[in-house]
Design a protein around this motif. Structure first.
Motif, PDB file in Angstrom:
ATOM      1  N   SER A   1      -0.721  -2.253   7.172  1.00  0.00           N
ATOM      2  CA  SER A   1       0.301  -0.997   7.393  1.00  0.00           C
ATOM      3  C   SER A   1       1.575  -1.321   8.313  1.00  0.00           C
TER       4      SER A   1
ATOM      5  N   ASN B   1      13.241  -3.941  -1.279  1.00  0.00           N
ATOM      6  CA  ASN B   1      11.850  -4.746  -1.743  1.00  0.00           C
ATOM      7  C   ASN B   1      11.645  -5.200  -3.241  1.00  0.00           C
TER       8      ASN B   1
ATOM      9  N   LYS C   1       4.889  -0.221   6.572  1.00  0.00           N
ATOM     10  CA  LYS C   1       4.784  -0.092   4.904  1.00  0.00           C
ATOM     11  C   LYS C   1       5.411   1.011   4.382  1.00  0.00           C
ATOM     12  N   ASN C   2       5.432   2.120   5.065  1.00  0.00           N
ATOM     13  CA  ASN C   2       6.301   3.574   4.498  1.00  0.00           C
ATOM     14  C   ASN C   2       7.734   3.321   4.413  1.00  0.00           C
ATOM     15  N   GLU C   3       8.343   2.527   5.665  1.00  0.00           N
ATOM     16  CA  GLU C   3       9.758   2.164   5.625  1.00  0.00           C
ATOM     17  C   GLU C   3      10.073   1.084   4.708  1.00  0.00           C
ATOM     18  N   TRP C   4       9.235   0.203   4.404  1.00  0.00           N
ATOM     19  CA  TRP C   4       9.474  -0.714   3.459  1.00  0.00           C
ATOM     20  C   TRP C   4       9.530  -0.339   2.121  1.00  0.00           C
ATOM     21  N   PHE C   5       8.811   0.247   1.675  1.00  0.00           N
ATOM     22  CA  PHE C   5       8.686   0.879   0.191  1.00  0.00           C
ATOM     23  C   PHE C   5       9.601   1.992  -0.007  1.00  0.00           C
ATOM     24  N   SER C   6       9.863   2.651   1.001  1.00  0.00           N
ATOM     25  CA  SER C   6      11.090   3.630   0.858  1.00  0.00           C
ATOM     26  C   SER C   6      12.410   3.171   0.626  1.00  0.00           C
ATOM     27  N   ASN C   7      12.625   1.763   0.831  1.00  0.00           N
ATOM     28  CA  ASN C   7      13.801   0.888   0.660  1.00  0.00           C
ATOM     29  C   ASN C   7      13.816   0.381  -0.685  1.00  0.00           C
ATOM     30  N   GLU C   8      13.890   1.037  -1.790  1.00  0.00           N
ATOM     31  CA  GLU C   8      13.854   0.378  -3.009  1.00  0.00           C
ATOM     32  C   GLU C   8      14.848  -0.907  -3.199  1.00  0.00           C
TER      33      GLU C   8
ATOM     34  N   LYS D   1      15.680  -3.789   7.760  1.00  0.00           N
ATOM     35  CA  LYS D   1      15.361  -2.566   8.485  1.00  0.00           C
ATOM     36  C   LYS D   1      14.127  -2.527   9.279  1.00  0.00           C
TER      37      LYS D   1
END
Length: 183
Positions: free
Chosen positions: A124, A181, A171-178, A145
């Motif tokens: 995570s 990634n 993990k949430n920060e990463w996948f919220s920035n389409e 980020k």
């Protein structure tokens, strides 16, 4: 942690292959450029005897990769996963270096995107140790980020401890920035 930290990872631009002992001479050919190490914590890694220690640590980590440019097959550098923390469900990414010819071409973004998309299937949080004088890497990781959360003295394999900045990305920060990634 039940995942392979030395899988072959790739996208259309770069491929990461597990680093093997037989890769020493080819990787040293890349690492022998003093300019690569100017901002790194150990500025002498361009010297063969110093790089041997760095390389030995990479092999012993069982999480190191060689980075290949898929457009031309050239070896660009190395990076690794290391230090899983079960309590935080986190992993570190670092010990990264690239040939100067690949600087400014989006290689770091490509490599870190591959690694982060993979590792965030299992953890995570990801942390990065970056030398306190390594402004180039601090800027690059901020573009992904990750945020600076502190400083820490880090003991590198076979080397003296050095002050590092610690960056974190969850993990949430990463996948919220389409935009980042999906490269």
């Amino acid at each position: 942690m039940n995942f392979d930290i030395q899988s072959i990872l790739e996208n259309d631009k770069t491929a990461l292959f597990p680093l093997l002992e037989k890769d020493f001479e080819d990787l040293y050919e890349v690492a022998a450029d003093p300019k690569i190490w100017e901002q790194h914590p150990n500025k002498d890694r361009w010297k063969k005897e110093v790089f041997k220690t760095f390389f030995e640590g990479a092999i012993k980590s069982k999480g190191a990769f060689k980075i290949i440019d898929k457009t031309n097959g050239k070896l660009l550098g190395s990076t690794r996963f290391y230090d899983y923390n079960r309590q935080e469900n986190s992993k570190l990414i670092g010990y990264t270096f690239y040939s100067t010819q690949s600087w400014g071409k989006g290689i770091n973004n490509s490599v870190k995107t591959i690694m982060l998309n993979y590792v965030f299937q299992f953890v995570s949080k990801v942390y990065f140790h970056i030398g306190e004088d390594n402004i180039r890497s601090q800027v690059a990781i901020s573009r992904l980020k990750a945020r600076k959360i502190g400083e820490q003295e880090v003991t590198y394999f076979g080397e003296q401890p050095k002050q590092n900045c610690v960056y974190e990305l969850n993990k949430n920060e990463w996948f919220s920035n389409e935009k980042l990634n999906n490269k």
